[in-house]
Each structure stands twice: as C-alpha cells, then as structure tokens.
Scaffold this motif. Structure first.
Motif, PDB file in Angstrom:
ATOM      1  N   HIS A   1       0.838  -1.207   0.000  1.00  0.00           N
ATOM      2  CA  HIS A   1       0.000   0.000   0.000  1.00  0.00           C
ATOM      3  C   HIS A   1       0.877   1.264   0.000  1.00  0.00           C
ATOM      4  N   GLN A   2       1.902   1.282   0.833  1.00  0.00           N
ATOM      5  CA  GLN A   2       2.806   2.441   0.882  1.00  0.00           C
ATOM      6  C   GLN A   2       3.591   2.577  -0.420  1.00  0.00           C
ATOM      7  N   TYR A   3       3.981   1.451  -1.018  1.00  0.00           N
ATOM      8  CA  TYR A   3       4.712   1.495  -2.288  1.00  0.00           C
ATOM      9  C   TYR A   3       3.849   2.099  -3.389  1.00  0.00           C
ATOM     10  N   ARG A   4       2.594   1.687  -3.459  1.00  0.00           N
ATOM     11  CA  ARG A   4       1.706   2.205  -4.503  1.00  0.00           C
ATOM     12  C   ARG A   4       1.316   3.655  -4.274  1.00  0.00           C
ATOM     13  N   ASN A   5       1.397   4.138  -3.050  1.00  0.00           N
ATOM     14  CA  ASN A   5       1.036   5.523  -2.745  1.00  0.00           C
ATOM     15  C   ASN A   5       2.249   6.439  -2.605  1.00  0.00           C
ATOM     16  N   ARG A   6       3.404   6.004  -3.096  1.00  0.00           N
ATOM     17  CA  ARG A   6       4.592   6.855  -3.003  1.00  0.00           C
ATOM     18  C   ARG A   6       4.419   8.091  -3.883  1.00  0.00           C
ATOM     19  N   ARG A   7       5.164   9.110  -3.589  1.00  0.00           N
ATOM     20  CA  ARG A   7       5.020  10.390  -4.275  1.00  0.00           C
ATOM     21  C   ARG A   7       5.260  10.281  -5.780  1.00  0.00           C
TER      22      ARG A   7
END
Length: 83
Positions: free
Chosen positions: A69-75
C-alpha cells in the motif's frame, strides 16, 4: 515472475531471488515505508532485467513484506499516475 526466496540482510535491507532471474541476487533498501530496488549482483550470462521487471520485483517484495500500500502511494507514483 515469482519471488523464489528473500531474506533480511542488514538494517533496512532485503535480498531476493526471482524465478525469471535465478542467478541474480537483488538487494532492496527501505525508503520511508516501502522497499526499493537498490542493486543486483550475479547473472552475467542471463537476460538483463528491464524497467518493467524492476517494477514487478518491487511490487512482489513489498507485497510479501506488507508494504505494498505504501509502495503504490509513493510520491513518484502519484505524480505519474501509476497504480
């Protein structure tokens, strides 16, 4: 592509081997809340990975470690419209 094996190496680092590149060990480093491909070694005689392969590897590792989830929502993904 499948993640064959992975292991923690040093603080904030993971090494992984994938079935498409079994002779190459890929090193991932933690950046913020997700893991990003940092380097690779071995595999001089096999096919070289392309940019798409790197993205698939990063998704597989982050999925295995619970940080997808954090990888897909990176800047950078948000600015490019990548999901």
């Amino acid at each position: 592509m499948k993640l064959m094996q992975w292991a923690y190496t040093r603080k904030y680092q993971v090494k992984a081997v994938f079935d498409d590149f079994p002779e190459t060990v890929f090193l991932f480093r933690r950046i913020g809340e997700y893991y990003f491909l940092f380097s690779s070694r071995g595999g001089e005689y096999g096919r070289l990975p392309e940019r798409h392969d790197y993205a698939v590897m990063e998704e597989l590792v982050n999925g295995e470690l619970g940080t997808l989830h954090q990888y897909r929502n990176r800047r950078s993904a948000r600015s490019l419209g990548v999901s």
